[in-house]
Write a protein that holds these residues in place. Structure first.
Motif, PDB file in Angstrom:
ATOM      1  N   ASP A  39      54.962  24.945  59.836  1.00  0.00           N
ATOM      2  CA  ASP A  39      53.869  24.266  59.158  1.00  0.00           C
ATOM      3  C   ASP A  39      53.146  23.351  60.127  1.00  0.00           C
ATOM      4  OD1 ASP A  39      54.492  25.442  56.731  1.00  0.00           O
ATOM      5  OD2 ASP A  39      55.720  23.755  56.068  1.00  0.00           O
ATOM      6  N   LEU A  40      51.841  23.205  59.917  1.00  0.00           N
ATOM      7  CA  LEU A  40      51.092  22.241  60.714  1.00  0.00           C
ATOM      8  C   LEU A  40      51.522  20.835  60.337  1.00  0.00           C
ATOM      9  CD1 LEU A  40      47.399  23.518  60.616  1.00  0.00           C
ATOM     10  CD2 LEU A  40      48.869  23.338  62.621  1.00  0.00           C
ATOM     11  N   PRO A  41      51.600  19.936  61.310  1.00  0.00           N
ATOM     12  CA  PRO A  41      51.904  18.537  60.983  1.00  0.00           C
ATOM     13  C   PRO A  41      50.801  17.939  60.119  1.00  0.00           C
ATOM     14  CG  PRO A  41      52.140  18.944  63.342  1.00  0.00           C
ATOM     15  CD  PRO A  41      51.507  20.157  62.739  1.00  0.00           C
ATOM     16  N   GLU A  42      51.141  16.906  59.380  1.00  0.00           N
ATOM     17  CA  GLU A  42      50.201  16.274  58.450  1.00  0.00           C
ATOM     18  C   GLU A  42      48.912  15.837  59.138  1.00  0.00           C
ATOM     19  OE1 GLU A  42      50.659  12.238  56.233  1.00  0.00           O
ATOM     20  OE2 GLU A  42      51.751  13.763  55.095  1.00  0.00           O
ATOM     21  N   ILE A  43      49.001  15.314  60.345  1.00  0.00           N
ATOM     22  CA  ILE A  43      47.795  14.836  61.028  1.00  0.00           C
ATOM     23  C   ILE A  43      46.855  15.993  61.351  1.00  0.00           C
ATOM     24  CG2 ILE A  43      48.783  14.864  63.363  1.00  0.00           C
ATOM     25  CD1 ILE A  43      46.304  12.264  61.974  1.00  0.00           C
ATOM     26  N   ALA A  44      47.394  17.152  61.712  1.00  0.00           N
ATOM     27  CA  ALA A  44      46.538  18.311  61.985  1.00  0.00           C
ATOM     28  C   ALA A  44      45.851  18.786  60.713  1.00  0.00           C
ATOM     29  CB  ALA A  44      47.364  19.436  62.610  1.00  0.00           C
ATOM     30  N   ILE A  45      46.548  18.749  59.589  1.00  0.00           N
ATOM     31  CA  ILE A  45      45.947  19.115  58.303  1.00  0.00           C
ATOM     32  C   ILE A  45      44.821  18.143  57.976  1.00  0.00           C
ATOM     33  CG2 ILE A  45      46.373  19.281  55.818  1.00  0.00           C
ATOM     34  CD1 ILE A  45      49.251  20.229  56.618  1.00  0.00           C
ATOM     35  N   PHE A  46      45.040  16.872  58.255  1.00  0.00           N
ATOM     36  CA  PHE A  46      44.015  15.862  58.037  1.00  0.00           C
ATOM     37  C   PHE A  46      42.783  16.149  58.900  1.00  0.00           C
ATOM     38  CE2 PHE A  46      42.080  11.822  59.393  1.00  0.00           C
ATOM     39  CZ  PHE A  46      41.631  11.361  58.174  1.00  0.00           C
ATOM     40  N   LEU A  47      42.993  16.504  60.162  1.00  0.00           N
ATOM     41  CA  LEU A  47      41.871  16.819  61.053  1.00  0.00           C
ATOM     42  C   LEU A  47      41.065  18.007  60.529  1.00  0.00           C
ATOM     43  CD1 LEU A  47      43.543  16.398  64.559  1.00  0.00           C
ATOM     44  CD2 LEU A  47      41.922  14.850  63.449  1.00  0.00           C
TER      45      LEU A  47
END
Length: 91
Positions: A39-47
């Motif tokens: 899974d993508l890390p939360e910060i990457a999802i935010f970006l």
């Protein structure tokens, strides 16, 4: 910089994400890592969410920048710590 000159190439490690400007800083490009089945890390999802919102609502970025300035001013004025600005700590 004239059109025949190119900026130096920037290498982004395969485990990193980045938002970069393109087309003489008139476009945003999002670079995400290839993590395979992870899974993508939360910060990457935010970006990704920010980049997609920017394309549908250009004023969004301006609003976010204004918010950051207000939060910075509040931090300086009231001595808030960065973790106190995190919405996940809200109540």
């Amino acid at each position: 910089m004239s059109e025949d000159q190119k900026a130096p190439a920037m290498v982004i490690p395969p485990t990193e994400a980045a938002i970069v400007t393109a087309s003489n800083m008139t476009e945003l490009e999002l670079v995400l890592p290839d993590l395979g089945d992870e899974d993508l890390p939360e910060i990457a999802i935010f970006l990704v969410a920010c980049a997609m919102r920017f394309h549908s609502d250009p004023n969004f970025v301006q609003e976010q920048l204004e918010w950051l300035v207000r939060m910075h001013d509040t931090e300086v004025d009231e001595g808030l710590k960065p973790n106190e600005l995190n919405s996940s700590n809200d109540g």
